[in-house]
Design an enzyme around this catalytic site. Structure first.
Site, PDB file in Angstrom:
ATOM      1  N   HIS A  87      -6.480  -7.052  -0.737  1.00 22.71           N
ATOM      2  CA  HIS A  87      -6.598  -5.604  -0.894  1.00 22.71           C
ATOM      3  C   HIS A  87      -5.777  -5.166  -2.107  1.00 22.71           C
ATOM      4  O   HIS A  87      -4.723  -5.731  -2.388  1.00 22.71           O
ATOM      5  CB  HIS A  87      -6.096  -4.871   0.356  1.00 22.71           C
ATOM      6  CG  HIS A  87      -6.885  -5.176   1.587  1.00 22.71           C
ATOM      7  ND1 HIS A  87      -6.526  -6.189   2.455  1.00 22.71           N
ATOM      8  CD2 HIS A  87      -8.013  -4.613   2.086  1.00 22.71           C
ATOM      9  CE1 HIS A  87      -7.404  -6.227   3.452  1.00 22.71           C
ATOM     10  NE2 HIS A  87      -8.312  -5.289   3.249  1.00 22.71           N
ATOM     11  N   ASP A 145      -2.913 -10.524  -2.707  1.00 22.74           N
ATOM     12  CA  ASP A 145      -3.486  -9.999  -1.472  1.00 22.74           C
ATOM     13  C   ASP A 145      -4.925  -9.564  -1.751  1.00 22.74           C
ATOM     14  O   ASP A 145      -5.243  -9.085  -2.847  1.00 22.74           O
ATOM     15  CB  ASP A 145      -2.655  -8.809  -0.994  1.00 22.74           C
ATOM     16  CG  ASP A 145      -3.056  -8.315   0.381  1.00 22.74           C
ATOM     17  OD1 ASP A 145      -2.351  -8.632   1.349  1.00 22.74           O
ATOM     18  OD2 ASP A 145      -4.073  -7.593   0.489  1.00 22.74           O
ATOM     19  N   HIS A 177       0.814  -1.226   0.000  1.00 23.09           N
ATOM     20  CA  HIS A 177       0.000   0.000   0.000  1.00 23.09           C
ATOM     21  C   HIS A 177       0.848   1.277   0.000  1.00 23.09           C
ATOM     22  O   HIS A 177       0.315   2.364  -0.252  1.00 23.09           O
ATOM     23  CB  HIS A 177      -0.933   0.037   1.211  1.00 23.09           C
ATOM     24  CG  HIS A 177      -2.017  -0.987   1.175  1.00 23.09           C
ATOM     25  ND1 HIS A 177      -2.850  -1.163   0.079  1.00 23.09           N
ATOM     26  CD2 HIS A 177      -2.412  -1.920   2.092  1.00 23.09           C
ATOM     27  CE1 HIS A 177      -3.703  -2.139   0.336  1.00 23.09           C
ATOM     28  NE2 HIS A 177      -3.446  -2.626   1.535  1.00 23.09           N
ATOM     29  N   ASP A 228      -5.071 -12.759   3.097  1.00 28.76           N
ATOM     30  CA  ASP A 228      -6.336 -12.279   3.622  1.00 28.76           C
ATOM     31  C   ASP A 228      -7.520 -12.619   2.728  1.00 28.76           C
ATOM     32  O   ASP A 228      -8.664 -12.338   3.086  1.00 28.76           O
ATOM     33  CB  ASP A 228      -6.286 -10.775   3.892  1.00 28.76           C
ATOM     34  CG  ASP A 228      -5.562  -9.987   2.829  1.00 28.76           C
ATOM     35  OD1 ASP A 228      -5.171 -10.568   1.797  1.00 28.76           O
ATOM     36  OD2 ASP A 228      -5.368  -8.767   3.023  1.00 28.76           O
TER      37      ASP A 228
END
Length: 292
Positions: free
Chosen positions: A159, A157, A121, A236
Site C-alpha cells: 500500500h 509495503d 499511513h 503484504d
C-alpha cells in the site's frame, strides 16, 4: 563503509499485542506468531524493549492537534483505525522502537522494529489505515535532528506510504520511494515529485516485473548517498496476502534482505503491513538474508 555487527537487534515490546478488534486484519497474531519463530531460529539475536520517545519527537512529524486526538482517542479515527483503549501508549511505543532502531543502525547494528501498530499511513494530521503515528517518518526526523545530513526511506509495503509522503515531501534531506499496488487503498501515490518517487504497480503484475520495480526504487535511493536507510517493511506484496492482489513469494523477501546486506549503508527497518498466515516466515526470510 561501516563494520556491521554480526547479529540482528529486534526492538519489541510484548505489550504491543494487547489491543485488538474482532475480525480486524491488523491483529495480535501477526506478532504472536513471529516472535517464537525468530527466537527459536536465531537465538543469537538480541531483543531490546524500546522506550517511549519524548513528545518533541512526535511533534516533528505530527501536529500537536493530532497528537492530542490520539492521546484522547474519543472516537474511532475511521472504520479501519479504531480508538482502542490506551492506543496512544501503544502507538508511542511503536514510534520509540523505530527511533531506537534508527539509532542502533547508526551505531553499526542491523535493527528491526517488530511492533504494532504500523505507521506509514498516518499523515501529519490524521490517523488512518491502521496507523496512528508515523513510525518511520518520526525516526527519520529524529535522525536528522541527531545530526544526519541525508537519509532515504524505502517503502516496499504493497500500500502507498501516503502518510510518510505527506510528512517528508519537499524535505531536501530525505529521499522517499514507495512501491505499491494501484489501484488499492488509499488511492494515492500515482505521481512523483521533488524528493518523492512513487512506483504504482498494477494488481497481478508478473512477479519479475514487480521485483524489478522494487529494486529500481532502492537503487535510485542509493544514488542520493544517504547516511541512513530506513525501511518501511510491509509483507503484504506476498501472493497469499488477503488485502491486495500482488505476486511476491517468500524468496523475494529474502532477496530484499540480501540487497540491504550489500548496501554497506546503516539500515533500520520497521514492520508495516503483511496479513497472511505466512507473515512470520516472510519476516524470517527477510531478516535472515539481511543478516547474511
Amino acid at each position: 563503509m561501516r563494520n556491521f555487527a554480526a547479529d540482528m537487534i529486534i526492538f519489541h515490546d510484548t505489550h504491543c499485542v494487547e489491543y485488538s478488534s474482532p475480525g480486524h486484519p491488523e491483529r495480535p497474531a501477526r506478532i504472536i506468531g513471529t516472535v517464537p519463530i525468530l527466537k527459536g531460529r536465531h537465538p543469537e539475536w538480541e531483543w531490546r524493549e524500546p522506550q517511549p520517545p519524548k513528545e518533541r519527537n512526535l511533534l516533528r512529524a505530527h501536529s500537536r492537534e493530532h497528537v492530542e486526538r490520539v492521546r484522547i482517542a474519543a472516537h474511532d479515527f475511521d472504520p479501519d483505525t479504531p480508538a482502542y483503549p490506551q492506543i496512544y501508549d501503544y502507538a508511542v511505543q511503536s514510534a520509540g522502537a523505530a527511533i531506537a532502531a534508527g539509532r542502533a543502525a547508526l551505531s553499526g547494528e542491523r535493527a528491526f522494529s517488530l511492533m504494532r501498530p504500523p505507521g506509514h499511513h498516518a499523515t501529519r494530521n490524521r490517523a488512518m489505515g491502521f496507523c496512528y503515528f508515523n513510525n518511520v517518518a518520526i525516526a527519520a526526523l529524529a535522525a536528522l535532528d541527531d545530526g544526519i545530513e541525508r537519509l532515504a526511506i524505502w517503502d516496499f509495503d504493497a500500500h502507498h506510504g501516503n502518510g510518510t509522503e505527506d510528512i517528508v515531501a519537499h524535505n531536501p534531506r530525505i529521499a522517499f520511494a514507495s512501491i505499491h499496488q494501484s489501484p488499492a487503498y488509499p488511492g494515492t501515490g500515482l505521481t512523483s515529485f521533488a524528493n518523492i518517487d512513487n512506483y504504482p504497480v498494477a494488481p497481478e503484475t508478473p512477479r519479475p516485473e514487480y521485483v524489478n520495480a522494487i529494486e529500481r526504487a532502492l537503487q535510485k535511493l542509493l544514488l542520493s548517498k544517504p547516511e541512513l536507510l530506513l525501511v518501511s517493511a510491509g509483507f503484504d506484496g506476498y501472493a497469499g496476502d488477503p488485502l491486495v492482489q500482488m505476486t511476491l513469494e517468500i524468496d523475494d523477501f529474502a532477496r530484499f534482505g540480501k540487497w540491504l546486506a550489500e548496501t554497506g549503508i546503516p539500515t533500520a527497518a520497521a514492520l508495516e503491513g503483511g496479513y497472511s498466515d505466512e507473515l512470520p516466515e516472510l519476516i524470517d526470510a527477510f531478516l535472515g538474508a539481511w543478516e547474511g
